[in-house]
Design an enzyme around this catalytic site. Structure first.
Site, PDB file in Angstrom:
ATOM      1  N   HIS A  40      42.204 -16.988  12.351  1.00  0.00           N
ATOM      2  CA  HIS A  40      42.494 -18.395  12.638  1.00  0.00           C
ATOM      3  C   HIS A  40      43.077 -18.660  14.025  1.00  0.00           C
ATOM      4  O   HIS A  40      43.258 -19.807  14.414  1.00  0.00           O
ATOM      5  CB  HIS A  40      43.446 -18.978  11.589  1.00  0.00           C
ATOM      6  CG  HIS A  40      44.860 -18.515  11.768  1.00  0.00           C
ATOM      7  ND1 HIS A  40      45.300 -17.308  11.306  1.00  0.00           N
ATOM      8  CD2 HIS A  40      45.919 -19.095  12.389  1.00  0.00           C
ATOM      9  CE1 HIS A  40      46.564 -17.153  11.628  1.00  0.00           C
ATOM     10  NE2 HIS A  40      46.971 -18.211  12.283  1.00  0.00           N
TER      11      HIS A  40
HETATM   12  C1  UD1 Z   1      49.875 -22.490  12.495  1.00  0.00           C
HETATM   13  C2  UD1 Z   1      50.831 -21.722  13.394  1.00  0.00           C
HETATM   14  C3  UD1 Z   1      50.456 -20.253  13.387  1.00  0.00           C
HETATM   15  C4  UD1 Z   1      50.337 -19.693  11.994  1.00  0.00           C
HETATM   16  C5  UD1 Z   1      49.368 -20.550  11.203  1.00  0.00           C
HETATM   17  C6  UD1 Z   1      49.239 -20.038   9.781  1.00  0.00           C
HETATM   18  C7  UD1 Z   1      51.682 -23.005  15.342  1.00  0.00           C
HETATM   19  C8  UD1 Z   1      51.622 -23.103  16.809  1.00  0.00           C
HETATM   20  N1  UD1 Z   1      50.780 -22.203  14.770  1.00  0.00           N
HETATM   21  O1  UD1 Z   1      48.612 -22.434  13.123  1.00  0.00           O
HETATM   22  O2  UD1 Z   1      51.455 -19.529  14.071  1.00  0.00           O
HETATM   23  O3  UD1 Z   1      49.893 -18.365  12.034  1.00  0.00           O
HETATM   24  O4  UD1 Z   1      49.842 -21.893  11.211  1.00  0.00           O
HETATM   25  O5  UD1 Z   1      48.418 -20.778   8.981  1.00  0.00           O
HETATM   26  O6  UD1 Z   1      52.518 -23.638  14.736  1.00  0.00           O
HETATM   27  N2  UD1 Z   1      44.807 -27.918   9.010  1.00  0.00           N
HETATM   28  C9  UD1 Z   1      44.338 -28.388   7.802  1.00  0.00           C
HETATM   29  N3  UD1 Z   1      45.190 -28.396   6.735  1.00  0.00           N
HETATM   30  C10 UD1 Z   1      46.461 -27.960   6.827  1.00  0.00           C
HETATM   31  C11 UD1 Z   1      46.930 -27.510   8.079  1.00  0.00           C
HETATM   32  C12 UD1 Z   1      46.093 -27.474   9.154  1.00  0.00           C
HETATM   33  O7  UD1 Z   1      43.200 -28.789   7.655  1.00  0.00           O
HETATM   34  O8  UD1 Z   1      47.182 -27.983   5.815  1.00  0.00           O
HETATM   35  C13 UD1 Z   1      43.880 -27.869  10.164  1.00  0.00           C
HETATM   36  C14 UD1 Z   1      43.956 -29.088  11.032  1.00  0.00           C
HETATM   37  O9  UD1 Z   1      42.669 -29.447  11.392  1.00  0.00           O
HETATM   38  C15 UD1 Z   1      44.704 -28.601  12.253  1.00  0.00           C
HETATM   39  C16 UD1 Z   1      44.366 -27.123  12.308  1.00  0.00           C
HETATM   40  O10 UD1 Z   1      44.161 -26.743  10.945  1.00  0.00           O
HETATM   41  O11 UD1 Z   1      44.355 -29.264  13.403  1.00  0.00           O
HETATM   42  C17 UD1 Z   1      45.446 -26.303  12.898  1.00  0.00           C
HETATM   43  O12 UD1 Z   1      46.694 -26.492  12.225  1.00  0.00           O
HETATM   44  P1  UD1 Z   1      48.094 -26.302  12.978  1.00  0.00           P
HETATM   45  O13 UD1 Z   1      49.227 -26.467  12.059  1.00  0.00           O
HETATM   46  O14 UD1 Z   1      48.087 -27.069  14.221  1.00  0.00           O
HETATM   47  O15 UD1 Z   1      48.075 -24.799  13.456  1.00  0.00           O
HETATM   48  P2  UD1 Z   1      47.503 -23.500  12.744  1.00  0.00           P
HETATM   49  O16 UD1 Z   1      46.261 -23.096  13.432  1.00  0.00           O
HETATM   50  O17 UD1 Z   1      47.465 -23.652  11.254  1.00  0.00           O
END
Ligand code: UD1
Length: 363
Positions: A206
């Site tokens: 991811h």
């Molecule tokens: C975040 C953490 C990362 C961790 C990861 C574990 C930061 C900088 N990164 O990354 O360190 O390893 O979580 O999962 O905080 N999304 C969904 N549903 C959710 C959450 C996210 O669909 O419940 C999608 C959204 O489109 C979002 C993307 O995932 O834009 C990224 O989510 P985000 O929380 O920004 O960062 P992660 O890549 O999950």
């Protein structure tokens, strides 16, 4: 002592759960308040973990959701500030390295509140990683730095943190793992998925650096599919990765044969799958630690790791993200057997207890 703990994203929940349990065991003098920033909000990325880890429902949910790093960090700051003012905690406890960690720490410090960082001092040395910036900035301002290993202590000392702020307590993520193992083993995820025990790979991917560029993602998959022969691969896909896969023809073809792309799994379900895997392929941080304790060979699909102790302890190898590097590392890992290595010092299931003892000593 009123302790306000902050969770936001999936890897936070298993770190905070044992600390809340340990505070409960101590009873007075602890009053525990839980804030969920809502950085992760899907049932499979958040709610299911509360259930699996028997965590109390959050007292506050800030519902910040997704956004750019600036948007997300700013939203947590804006929304947590009135809560911090209202609750006026004696200690704010943040864990890990996600955007919610830094945002909460920064806001609390500006209110002159005491802040403890659990999992302090981990360094990949790679400042292009958003998590590395979060780690550096969080540690720079926190009052108590609880560490998982002695390399982290050294990093903090090198950065000039005074020794009396650094507390080597062990790994709270492993507290959760050891507590959950019996229940996870009961689940039998492999059997439920019709996978032969000990004869499948688990894949998670991811990191933006790996999944955002379609050419890079295709190269990683080419290497994985070439190097794993006929081995079935289970791939619980993070939402940010799932949407990129449709553009990759080879992945779509493999998905019809031995690549099982599934939704993110619950904590116990996933742990169960890990315990009987032949090999784990991942770019996650926490999984490097979990496989180290389980003795399952792990190939880390990154150029660097903030958790070098997992390389020293035998089960993890750093593959890089080029086709050649991944192929070699998978070959070497497949030649290994799952075996118990001596776990790193203090990864013994009692880290949360040590944290709470340290805090109790101050009340
Ligand atoms: C975040 C953490 C990362 C961790 C990861 C574990 C930061 C900088 N990164 O990354 O360190 O390893 O979580 O999962 O905080 N999304 C969904 N549903 C959710 C959450 C996210 O669909 O419940 C999608 C959204 O489109 C979002 C993307 O995932 O834009 C990224 O989510 P985000 O929380 O920004 O960062 P992660 O890549 O999950």
């Amino acid at each position: 002592m009123r302790v306000l703990s902050v969770v936001g994203a999936r890897p936070n929940f298993m770190k905070v759960a044992p600390i809340i349990r340990a505070m409960r065991r101590h009873g007075a003098p602890f009053e525990s308040i839980l804030v969920h920033t809502g950085q992760h909000y899907d049932v499979r990325m958040s709610d299911s973990f509360f259930r699996d880890l028997a965590m109390p429902a959050p007292d506050y949910n800030l519902e910040v959701g997704s956004g750019s790093h600036a948007d997300q960090t700013a939203a947590v700051m804006t929304r947590i500030e009135p809560v911090l003012k209202d609750v006026s905690p004696d200690l704010v406890l943040v864990v890990g390295d996600v955007n919610s960690t830094l945002a909460a720490a920064l806001t609390a410090k500006k209110l002159n509140q005491r802040v403890a960082h659990v999992e302090a001092g981990l360094r990949s040395g790679d400042r292009t990683m958003p998590e590395e910036i979060n780690r550096l900035a969080t540690d720079a301002i926190c009052d108590d730095l609880f560490t998982t290993d002695r390399l982290a202590d050294e990093n903090l000392r090198r950065e000039g943190h005074p020794a009396d702020r650094i507390h080597f307590v062990g790994n709270v993520m492993i507290d959760s793992l050891l507590a959950a193992l019996p229940a996870a083993r009961e689940i039998g995820s492999a059997e439920r998925m019709s996978l032969p025990a000990g004869e499948y790979a688990v894949l998670t991917l991811h990191r933006p650096a790996n999944v955002d560029d379609p050419a890079k993602l295709a190269e990683i998959f080419d290497a994985i599919l070439d190097a794993t022969g006929d081995l079935p691969i289970v791939f619980p896909a993070h939402p940010r990765t799932a949407e990129k896969l449709t553009a990759l023809p080879r992945v779509q073809a493999a998905a019809k044969t031995r690549l099982m792309i599934v939704e993110p799994l619950g904590y116990l379900e996933f742990l169960s799958l890990l315990t009987t895997a032949r090999i784990v392929l991942t770019d996650s941080g926490g999984l490097q630690e979990e496989t180290t304790v389980l003795g399952v060979p792990c190939v880390t699909l990154r150029e660097n790791t903030e958790r070098p102790i997992t390389l020293e302890h035998g089960a993890n190898r750093l593959a890089g993200v080029s086709r050649g590097g991944i192929t070699t590392a998978i070959g070497a890992a497949l030649a290994m057997k799952t075996q118990a290595f001596p776990p790193p010092e203090l990864w013994d299931g009692k880290a949360a207890e040590r944290i709470v003892q340290t805090l109790a000593g101050r009340t």
